[in-house]
Design a protein around this motif. Sequence first.
Motif, PDB file in Angstrom:
ATOM      1  N   TYR A 191       0.918  -1.153   0.006  1.00 30.84           N
ATOM      2  CA  TYR A 191      -0.043   0.090  -0.042  1.00 30.84           C
ATOM      3  C   TYR A 191       0.742   1.369   0.076  1.00 30.84           C
ATOM      4  CZ  TYR A 191      -3.594   3.456   1.371  1.00 30.84           C
ATOM      5  OH  TYR A 191      -4.399   4.292   1.124  1.00 30.84           O
ATOM      6  N   CYS A 192       1.800   1.091   0.816  1.00 32.45           N
ATOM      7  CA  CYS A 192       2.771   2.417   0.745  1.00 32.45           C
ATOM      8  C   CYS A 192       3.436   2.506  -0.696  1.00 32.45           C
ATOM      9  CB  CYS A 192       3.902   2.287   2.051  1.00 32.45           C
ATOM     10  SG  CYS A 192       3.069   2.048   3.685  1.00 32.45           S
ATOM     11  N   LYS A 193       3.881   1.432  -0.712  1.00 30.94           N
ATOM     12  CA  LYS A 193       4.544   1.467  -2.396  1.00 30.94           C
ATOM     13  C   LYS A 193       3.762   2.226  -3.327  1.00 30.94           C
ATOM     14  CE  LYS A 193       6.782  -1.473  -5.982  1.00 30.94           C
ATOM     15  NZ  LYS A 193       7.259  -2.685  -6.229  1.00 30.94           N
ATOM     16  N   ASN A 194       2.461   1.809  -3.601  1.00 29.28           N
ATOM     17  CA  ASN A 194       1.325   2.272  -4.544  1.00 29.28           C
ATOM     18  C   ASN A 194       0.727   3.652  -4.146  1.00 29.28           C
ATOM     19  OD1 ASN A 194       1.551  -0.198  -5.538  1.00 29.28           O
ATOM     20  ND2 ASN A 194      -0.304  -0.941  -4.743  1.00 29.28           N
ATOM     21  N   THR A 195       1.073   4.012  -2.824  1.00 28.24           N
ATOM     22  CA  THR A 195       0.486   5.318  -2.514  1.00 28.24           C
ATOM     23  C   THR A 195       1.465   6.462  -2.498  1.00 28.24           C
ATOM     24  OG1 THR A 195      -1.117   4.372  -0.743  1.00 28.24           O
ATOM     25  CG2 THR A 195      -0.622   6.669  -0.561  1.00 28.24           C
ATOM     26  N   ILE A 245      -2.327   0.340  12.798  1.00 34.04           N
ATOM     27  CA  ILE A 245      -2.857   1.727  12.279  1.00 34.04           C
ATOM     28  C   ILE A 245      -1.509   2.525  11.663  1.00 34.04           C
ATOM     29  CG2 ILE A 245      -3.871   3.869  12.828  1.00 34.04           C
ATOM     30  CD1 ILE A 245      -5.408   2.340  14.940  1.00 34.04           C
ATOM     31  N   SER A 246      -1.552   3.119  10.761  1.00 28.75           N
ATOM     32  CA  SER A 246      -0.395   4.253  10.414  1.00 28.75           C
ATOM     33  C   SER A 246      -0.939   5.550  10.531  1.00 28.75           C
ATOM     34  CB  SER A 246       0.057   3.844   8.941  1.00 28.75           C
ATOM     35  OG  SER A 246       0.844   4.728   8.330  1.00 28.75           O
ATOM     36  N   ARG A 247      -0.425   6.255  11.086  1.00 32.70           N
ATOM     37  CA  ARG A 247      -0.587   7.766  11.266  1.00 32.70           C
ATOM     38  C   ARG A 247       0.490   8.633  10.666  1.00 32.70           C
ATOM     39  NH1 ARG A 247      -2.879   5.679  16.009  1.00 32.70           N
ATOM     40  NH2 ARG A 247      -4.768   6.172  16.374  1.00 32.70           N
ATOM     41  N   ARG A 248      -0.129   8.961   9.298  1.00 34.29           N
ATOM     42  CA  ARG A 248       1.149   9.895   8.559  1.00 34.29           C
ATOM     43  C   ARG A 248       2.437   9.268   8.377  1.00 34.29           C
ATOM     44  NH1 ARG A 248       0.303  15.999  11.430  1.00 34.29           N
ATOM     45  NH2 ARG A 248      -1.904  15.883  11.318  1.00 34.29           N
ATOM     46  N   GLY A 249       2.297   7.957   8.153  1.00 31.42           N
ATOM     47  CA  GLY A 249       3.350   7.168   7.760  1.00 31.42           C
ATOM     48  C   GLY A 249       4.045   6.429   9.040  1.00 31.42           C
ATOM     49  N   ILE A 250       3.448   6.652  10.113  1.00 30.93           N
ATOM     50  CA  ILE A 250       4.118   6.271  11.377  1.00 30.93           C
ATOM     51  C   ILE A 250       3.331   4.953  11.822  1.00 30.93           C
ATOM     52  CG2 ILE A 250       4.801   6.487  13.706  1.00 30.93           C
ATOM     53  CD1 ILE A 250       5.310   9.528  13.097  1.00 30.93           C
ATOM     54  N   ARG A 285       2.179   9.734   3.948  1.00 30.32           N
ATOM     55  CA  ARG A 285       2.642  10.659   4.851  1.00 30.32           C
ATOM     56  C   ARG A 285       1.632  11.742   5.261  1.00 30.32           C
ATOM     57  NH1 ARG A 285       9.083  11.977   3.207  1.00 30.32           N
ATOM     58  NH2 ARG A 285       9.711   9.879   2.672  1.00 30.32           N
ATOM     59  N   ARG A 286       0.453  11.670   4.624  1.00 27.69           N
ATOM     60  CA  ARG A 286      -0.796  12.639   5.004  1.00 27.69           C
ATOM     61  C   ARG A 286      -1.857  11.834   5.320  1.00 27.69           C
ATOM     62  NH1 ARG A 286       1.534  14.496  -0.064  1.00 27.69           N
ATOM     63  NH2 ARG A 286      -0.102  13.883  -0.904  1.00 27.69           N
ATOM     64  N   LYS A 287      -1.825  10.400   5.554  1.00 28.46           N
ATOM     65  CA  LYS A 287      -3.028   9.772   5.611  1.00 28.46           C
ATOM     66  C   LYS A 287      -2.795   8.934   7.121  1.00 28.46           C
ATOM     67  CE  LYS A 287      -4.257   8.716   0.772  1.00 28.46           C
ATOM     68  NZ  LYS A 287      -4.605   7.642  -0.096  1.00 28.46           N
TER      69      LYS A 287
END
Length: 288
Positions: free
Chosen positions: A178-182, A205-210, A187-189
Motif C-alpha cells: 500500500y505504501c509503495k502504491n500510495t 494503524i499508520s498515522r502519517r506514515g508512522i 505521509r498525510r494519511k
Amino acid sequence: MGRLNNLAYPEVTLTIDFGGSGTKGIVQIRGGKPTAFWMEAAVIEAPYTSLAFQTRNLGNAYPENTAWVGIGEDYRAVGYLARSIYSATLRLKPRKYELALYKTLAAIWVIKHKFKLSDCFDISLALLLPPGEFEDSAFLKPMLKEALTEFDTPTKKINANLVGYECFPESGGIYAMYCKNTGEAIRRKVIALVMLGYRNASVIISRRGILNRGKTAKLGMTKMVDLVIEGTSGLEAQELIEGIVAAGSEPKPQHFYHLCNSSNLRDAQIEKIISVVNSSRAEYAFTK
C-alpha cells in the motif's frame, strides 16, 4: 556471472503464516519458482516408536499428511497426522510462537522431501506473527537456529543452516505494498489494516506514515464456530467449518448434509443448523 549471483542465494527461502486454521507458506528453491503449500495446524506430542511406525505410509501419502519432527527427546506429530492418528485438536490458546517451532520444522521436512534436497542445506526464513505477539519473534529465532542444526524426521535427520531470518507482523506485506502504491501521500494519511483470522483478530494503524505496534484480540472466526456448537448438538468444529466456509453468506441445506446421519430427522437438523449459523454470524459481527 549468473551462476555466481545464483549461489549468493540460500538453497531454500521459506515464508510461513501460522494460521489457526492451517499453516500456509511459500517456498522457493534456489533457481526455481515460488510454490505455495498448506498444512493442517494441529501439533501433538507422540512417542517415537509410534511415529516411526507411521513412516510405512510415506510411499502412498503426501508428505504434508505424514509429517512429524523430533528435537532431542521431544517428538511431535504435525498437521493431518496429528489430527487423524493422534486425535489432536486445534490449540488456539498458546501464543503462536510456542507451536511455530514444530510447524516450521515440519514444513522444512515436507519441502526437503518434495524437492529431493540433501540432508544439509542453507535456509532463509520469513515468518508472520500477530501484531500483538510480534515481540515473541525474539524468542523464536534462537529456538529455530538451535533446532535446525539437527532434528529428526520420518526419513532422516536434517541439518539446516539458518542464514537469514525475518519476522513481520501479519498484514505487514499488505501495508508495504500500500505504501509503495500510495507514494508520498502515505505521509498525510491515517489508515488501519484489520485482519480477521480463525484464531484472532488484529489491527495495525499508520498515522502519517508512522506505524504503531498493533493490537491483537481473541475475536477470530472460532468465536462464531463456538456459538454454532453451543446452539446445536453433537457437531465437531472441523466439519462445521467446512460447511460454513462453503456456504458463504447464503447457507443452504447442501452445505450441511455431511453433518447429519439420521435420515428421518435430517431436514429438521439441517434447518436448525442453518438457523443457528445465521444467528451466530449476526451475533459475531456485533462482538466487541
